[in-house]
Scaffold this active site. Structure first.
Site, PDB file in Angstrom:
ATOM      1  CG  HIS A 133      -2.063   0.661   1.643  1.00 40.32           C
ATOM      2  ND1 HIS A 133      -1.635   2.364   1.694  1.00 40.32           N
ATOM      3  CD2 HIS A 133      -3.374   1.170   1.244  1.00 40.32           C
ATOM      4  CE1 HIS A 133      -3.038   3.048   1.604  1.00 40.32           C
ATOM      5  NE2 HIS A 133      -4.006   2.522   1.545  1.00 40.32           N
ATOM      6  CG  ASP A 210       0.248  -2.055   6.279  1.00 40.34           C
ATOM      7  OD1 ASP A 210      -0.585  -2.876   6.705  1.00 40.34           O
ATOM      8  OD2 ASP A 210       0.164  -2.317   4.941  1.00 40.34           O
ATOM      9  CD  GLN A 213      -7.584  -4.572   3.677  1.00 43.02           C
ATOM     10  OE1 GLN A 213      -8.111  -5.053   3.613  1.00 43.02           O
ATOM     11  NE2 GLN A 213      -6.987  -3.476   3.291  1.00 43.02           N
ATOM     12  CE  LYS A 236      -8.344   0.115   4.972  1.00 46.63           C
ATOM     13  NZ  LYS A 236      -6.780  -0.574   3.975  1.00 46.63           N
ATOM     14  CB  CYS A 374      -3.440   3.337  -1.776  1.00 44.54           C
ATOM     15  SG  CYS A 374      -4.486   3.980  -0.991  1.00 44.54           S
TER      16      CYS A 374
HETATM   17  C1  LIG Z   1      -5.327   0.536   4.834  1.00 39.54           C
HETATM   18  C2  LIG Z   1      -4.042   0.322   4.160  1.00 39.54           C
HETATM   19  C3  LIG Z   1      -3.622   1.133   4.868  1.00 39.54           C
HETATM   20  C4  LIG Z   1      -3.824   2.263   5.621  1.00 39.54           C
HETATM   21  O1  LIG Z   1      -4.837   2.460   6.518  1.00 39.54           O
HETATM   22  P1  LIG Z   1      -5.121   3.851   7.102  1.00 39.54           P
HETATM   23  O2  LIG Z   1      -6.072   3.413   7.884  1.00 39.54           O
HETATM   24  O3  LIG Z   1      -5.838   4.576   5.568  1.00 39.54           O
HETATM   25  O4  LIG Z   1      -4.004   4.263   7.387  1.00 39.54           O
HETATM   26  C5  LIG Z   1      -1.680   0.331   5.121  1.00 39.54           C
HETATM   27  N1  LIG Z   1      -1.394  -0.514   4.037  1.00 39.54           N
HETATM   28  C6  LIG Z   1      -2.794  -1.492   3.944  1.00 39.54           C
HETATM   29  C7  LIG Z   1      -2.706  -2.656   3.609  1.00 39.54           C
HETATM   30  C8  LIG Z   1      -4.178  -1.645   3.627  1.00 39.54           C
HETATM   31  O5  LIG Z   1      -4.646  -1.524   3.557  1.00 39.54           O
END
Ligand SMILES: *Cc1c(COP(=O)(O)O)cnc(C)c1O
Length: 416
Positions: A133, A210, A213, A236, A374
């Site tokens: 992302h 990260d 997801q 999320k 993104c």
């Molecule tokens: C949504 C997402 C982000 C960013 O999350 P924010 O809430 O916008 O800071 C970072 N990495 C991944 C893989 C995402 O799906």
């Protein structure tokens, strides 16, 4: 194992009862029932989360940690209880290892600014992957341009799998940090996290995942993974917006300088010198997202009460059903078919732009996302300008996949 535990996990998964926990799912769009398949962008909230936020504002609201009065202790206790829930959710060993931020982006930037600027120097290397992302690309690019670090991209296969052998070849004593997604937001690919950690640690590098997801689709145990940092975002995970989490190993966080300066993160301030507060306060400058954290705690309670293993089993069923149903749609091409993936389906359709696809199926009440998600470099890697993406959550149904499939056939009727 008892006979009961051996039963298939989806048997008693009552998706209709769970749907009833989400008030928004009874909304209609253009006269049609809302078919919400954009959970990868943000998930809907169960009543328990809405109630926790509302209860906080109605009964339990003052600034945390500062109250000389008993009433503010209520908010402090609720905020710290949310930290304990988050600790247990990730199986971190201490609450000092859980830092609340505004979102995942804030958490990654904290690592880039503090670990990066504090502990890295020109020539040191950060490895990311080809399916990050933007929020796990741009902070490292800024660091590269400011500090002269080397930014290296670990490759993926044409079907979107992480190439662990190629990754291992990139590691060297210059590698200081490996910052890789646990699950791709576009492809759903699950990366081999434990192998990444073991290989990176063998050359002395730290590892950040990260997990934005990942945490809503699978149980995550940071001690079993042995990662140094783990990041996710609350909205999320069926929680409120405005809350993110950085897990960091205590020993690593202790070495790092503060990111932002201000209230709450200090032990003592004089004009000559300021000393830092203990963890986790050292990294929580200013009034924190108190109510959002309390809402996140309620979201964690909610998914934990269902059980992430049961959610994962339900979503596996949805994914295989979706792959089968959408395979029948003429001219539909799947983007991202790695063997290990979550219930995220990216695709293109011959002759129709992804934005047109999303706009046409919106007429049927179906909400999906279209565009680069993104992740522009990943679009280049997959050879597409953008994709349409259906991302499923704990409350989606096979019937909604049928609604999606039927709506996509209408796209073909227009463009085909
Ligand atoms: C949504 C997402 C982000 C960013 O999350 P924010 O809430 O916008 O800071 C970072 N990495 C991944 C893989 C995402 O799906």
């Amino acid at each position: 194992m008892s006979a009961e535990a051996a039963l298939p996990l989806t048997n008693d998964y009552d998706v209709d009862a769970l749907r009833a926990d989400f008030p928004i799912l009874s909304e209609t769009v253009r006269g049609k029932p809302l078919c919400f398949l954009d959970n990868g962008a943000s998930a809907q909230k169960p009543q328990a989360v809405i109630d926790a936020v509302r209860y906080s504002y109605e009964h339990c609201y003052a600034n945390v940690h500062r109250g000389a009065y008993d009433f503010s202790e209520r908010t402090t206790a609720a905020y710290e209880a949310a930290r304990e829930k988050t600790r247990a959710f990730l199986n971190a060993s201490s609450e000092r290892e859980i830092i609340f931020t505004g979102n995942a982006t804030g958490a990654i930037n904290l690592v880039a600014y503090s670990f990066g600027r504090g502990l890295m120097k020109a020539g040191d290397e950060v490895i990311i992957s080809d399916m990050e992302h933007h929020s796990n690309i741009v902070p490292w690019q800024i660091l590269r341009d400011e500090l002269g670090i080397v930014l290296t991209i670990a490759p993926i296969s044409d079907d979107g799998a992480f190439l662990i052998d190629e990754f291992e070849k990139l590691l060297s004593p210059k590698t200081k940090l490996v910052a890789i997604t646990h699950v791709s937001n576009v492809l759903g690919t699950v990366t081999p996290a434990k192998r990444i950690v073991d290989a990176a640690h063998a050359v002395g590098a730290k590892v950040m995942f990260d997990g934005s997801q990942a945490v809503m689709h699978m149980a995550v145990d940071v001690q079993a993974l042995d990662c140094d940092f783990y990041v996710f975002t609350g909205h999320k995970l069926y929680g409120p917006s405005g809350i993110g989490v950085l897990y960091g190993k205590e020993a690593v966080l202790d070495m790092m300088p503060p990111f932002m300066g201000g209230g709450d993160m200090i032990a003592q301030v004089t004009y000559a010198k300021t000393t830092w507060a203990e963890l986790p306060a050292k990294f929580e400058a200013g009034t924190p997202p108190m109510v959002q954290a309390i809402g996140l705690g309620a979201a964690i309670d909610y998914v934990s009460s269902i059980g992430l293993d049961r959610i994962a089993a339900h979503e596996r069923d949805l994914l295989s059903y979706a792959m089968q149903r959408l395979s029948a749609v003429k001219g539909l091409n799947f983007i991202g078919t790695a063997p290990d993936k979550t219930a995220v389906v990216s695709f293109t359709m011959d002759g129709a732009h992804p934005h047109d696809v999303a706009t046409i199926i919106d007429q049927e009440g179906v909400a999906i996302r279209a565009g680069h998600h993104c992740a522009e470099p990943l679009m280049v890697r997959m050879g597409v300008g953008g994709t349409a993406r259906a991302s499923m959550g704990l409350y989606n149904t096979r019937a909604e996949i049928d609604t999606l499939g039927n709506a996509l056939e209408k796209v073909n009727a227009i463009f085909g």
